[in-house]
Design a protein around this motif. Structure first.
Motif, PDB file in Angstrom:
ATOM      1  N   PRO A  79       0.825  -1.213   0.000  1.00  0.00           N
ATOM      2  CA  PRO A  79       0.000   0.000   0.000  1.00  0.00           C
ATOM      3  C   PRO A  79       0.860   1.265   0.000  1.00  0.00           C
ATOM      4  N   GLY A  80       0.256   2.342  -0.506  1.00  0.00           N
ATOM      5  CA  GLY A  80       0.804   3.679  -0.287  1.00  0.00           C
ATOM      6  C   GLY A  80       0.223   4.222   1.008  1.00  0.00           C
ATOM      7  N   ALA A  81       0.050   5.531   1.113  1.00  0.00           N
ATOM      8  CA  ALA A  81      -0.483   6.117   2.354  1.00  0.00           C
ATOM      9  C   ALA A  81      -1.965   5.777   2.496  1.00  0.00           C
ATOM     10  N   VAL A  82      -2.296   5.161   3.624  1.00  0.00           N
ATOM     11  CA  VAL A  82      -3.673   4.716   3.880  1.00  0.00           C
ATOM     12  C   VAL A  82      -4.122   5.286   5.220  1.00  0.00           C
ATOM     13  N   GLU A  83      -5.337   5.807   5.252  1.00  0.00           N
ATOM     14  CA  GLU A  83      -5.855   6.475   6.460  1.00  0.00           C
ATOM     15  C   GLU A  83      -6.122   5.467   7.581  1.00  0.00           C
ATOM     16  N   THR A  84      -5.139   5.266   8.416  1.00  0.00           N
ATOM     17  CA  THR A  84      -5.263   4.346   9.564  1.00  0.00           C
ATOM     18  C   THR A  84      -4.573   4.999  10.769  1.00  0.00           C
ATOM     19  N   SER A 127       0.063  11.391  -3.590  1.00  0.00           N
ATOM     20  CA  SER A 127       0.004  10.428  -4.703  1.00  0.00           C
ATOM     21  C   SER A 127      -0.603  11.107  -5.931  1.00  0.00           C
ATOM     22  N   PRO A 128      -0.311  10.581  -7.145  1.00  0.00           N
ATOM     23  CA  PRO A 128      -0.899  11.163  -8.351  1.00  0.00           C
ATOM     24  C   PRO A 128      -2.426  11.233  -8.301  1.00  0.00           C
ATOM     25  N   LEU A 129      -3.060  10.328  -7.578  1.00  0.00           N
ATOM     26  CA  LEU A 129      -4.522  10.424  -7.465  1.00  0.00           C
ATOM     27  C   LEU A 129      -4.942  11.556  -6.528  1.00  0.00           C
ATOM     28  N   GLY A 130      -3.981  12.169  -5.853  1.00  0.00           N
ATOM     29  CA  GLY A 130      -4.263  13.379  -5.081  1.00  0.00           C
ATOM     30  C   GLY A 130      -4.835  13.144  -3.704  1.00  0.00           C
ATOM     31  N   ALA A 173       4.634   4.639  -9.359  1.00  0.00           N
ATOM     32  CA  ALA A 173       4.818   5.135 -10.729  1.00  0.00           C
ATOM     33  C   ALA A 173       5.441   6.533 -10.715  1.00  0.00           C
ATOM     34  N   LEU A 174       5.075   7.325  -9.726  1.00  0.00           N
ATOM     35  CA  LEU A 174       5.614   8.691  -9.609  1.00  0.00           C
ATOM     36  C   LEU A 174       7.107   8.672  -9.313  1.00  0.00           C
ATOM     37  N   THR A 175       7.528   7.755  -8.428  1.00  0.00           N
ATOM     38  CA  THR A 175       8.918   7.807  -7.962  1.00  0.00           C
ATOM     39  C   THR A 175       9.873   6.983  -8.829  1.00  0.00           C
ATOM     40  N   ARG A 176       9.389   5.954  -9.500  1.00  0.00           N
ATOM     41  CA  ARG A 176      10.321   5.140 -10.328  1.00  0.00           C
ATOM     42  C   ARG A 176       9.563   4.547 -11.514  1.00  0.00           C
TER      43      ARG A 176
END
Ligand code: NAD
Length: 255
Positions: free
Chosen positions: A183-188, A209-212, A248-251
């Motif tokens: 996962p990327g950043a997840v609200e937990t 993240s690109p999805l904002g 995808a943003l970082t590599r």
């Protein structure tokens, strides 16, 4: 009925995974430090052994699924503890429940990694090699000497992903699928603790993240539900990023 063990079931992604799997008809056996079918501390060898023994008793030695979510973020009390829970708390559960999974119906296991595992240079950290060599005391000591909680976190997630991909070769022959969701950043609560920490809060807020936006636990759990199902019967030994496009943003040229 499909019987699945879920670690970290009391909170965040593990709680969402438990709910999703129950909706899909699984009997979930939850393991956590609190509020779980099996209360155990996965930071110690004794706690892991007790968790495995209780899980084997609860499933009568036959298990169809395992999802390891229990983990600590960079705000944990020590770097060694991060390594203990995130690497050894997962790898020892995988090893301890492997024979029960081999007896299961179309068995599948999944470990929660992190997009942090793709951080440049993480694979070169000495603690990573020590984790993969199963030298817990030395890996924890290395992590504490380095004293960089983000490196301990990313290193533990990189190592557990390598562990899973290596294990997938052997387990494929035994008919057990094994995958990683990163996962990327997840609200937990784990992310909230980092956001509230003066050391990390601003950097996390600025790394969008690109999805904002950040993800929700349910957005991770829905992918886990799919990967644990027969719909994903040919997915094996892979790491799936569920991160709003952060990897995808970082590599972009690595996949
Ligand atoms: P969370 O804090 O909500 O849940 C983690 C759970 O693990 C808690 O219920 C906690 O009690 C349990 N746990 C921690 N230490 C334990 C121990 N010693 N023994 C037994 N259980 C223990 O956090 P979350 O965000 O849902 O994290 C779940 C997994 O997702 C972790 O492995 C984490 O590294 C990973 N992850 C989270 C994010 C994010 O942004 N939230 C991003 C990438 C990966």
């Amino acid at each position: 009925m499909t019987v699945t063990v879920v670690t970290g079931s009391a909170s965040g992604i593990g709680a969402a995974v438990s709910a999703q799997l129950q909706q899909a008809g699984h009997r979930v056996i939850g393991i956590d430090r609190r509020d779980a079918d099996i209360v155990a501390d996965l930071s110690t060898t004794e706690g892991r052994q007790a968790a495995v023994a209780a899980a084997l008793e609860a499933c009568n030695g036959v298990l169809d699924g395992l999802v390891c979510c229990a983990g600590l973020g960079p705000t944990a009390s020590s770097c060694g503890l991060i390594v203990a829970v995130n690497y050894f708390g997962m790898s020892e559960l995988v090893d301890g429940l492997g024979d029960a999974l081999a007896c299961g119906d179309k068995p599948a296991a999944l470990l929660i990694g992190s997009v942090a595992s793709a951080h440049p240079g993480i694979d070169k950290l000495p603690m990573v090699e020590l984790m993969l060599a199963r030298d817990e005391a030395a890996a924890k000591a290395q992590a504490d000497v380095l004293g960089n909680p983000q490196a301990a976190y990313a290193g533990s997630k990189y190592a557990i992903t390598v562990f899973a991909r290596r294990k997938a070769v052997e387990w494929g022959r035994r008919g057990i699928r094994l995958n990683v969701v990163a996962p990327g950043a997840v609200e937990t609560p784990l992310l909230q603790a980092s956001l509230s920490d003066a050391r990390y809060g601003e950097a996390i807020r600025n790394f969008v993240s690109p999805l904002g936006r950040n993800g929700s636990p349910d957005e991770i759990a829905r992918v886990v539900r799919f990967m644990q199902s027969e719909q994903a019967s040919f997915m094996h030994g892979t790491a799936v990023f569920v991160d709003g496009g952060m990897d995808a943003l970082t590599r972009p040229e690595r996949f």
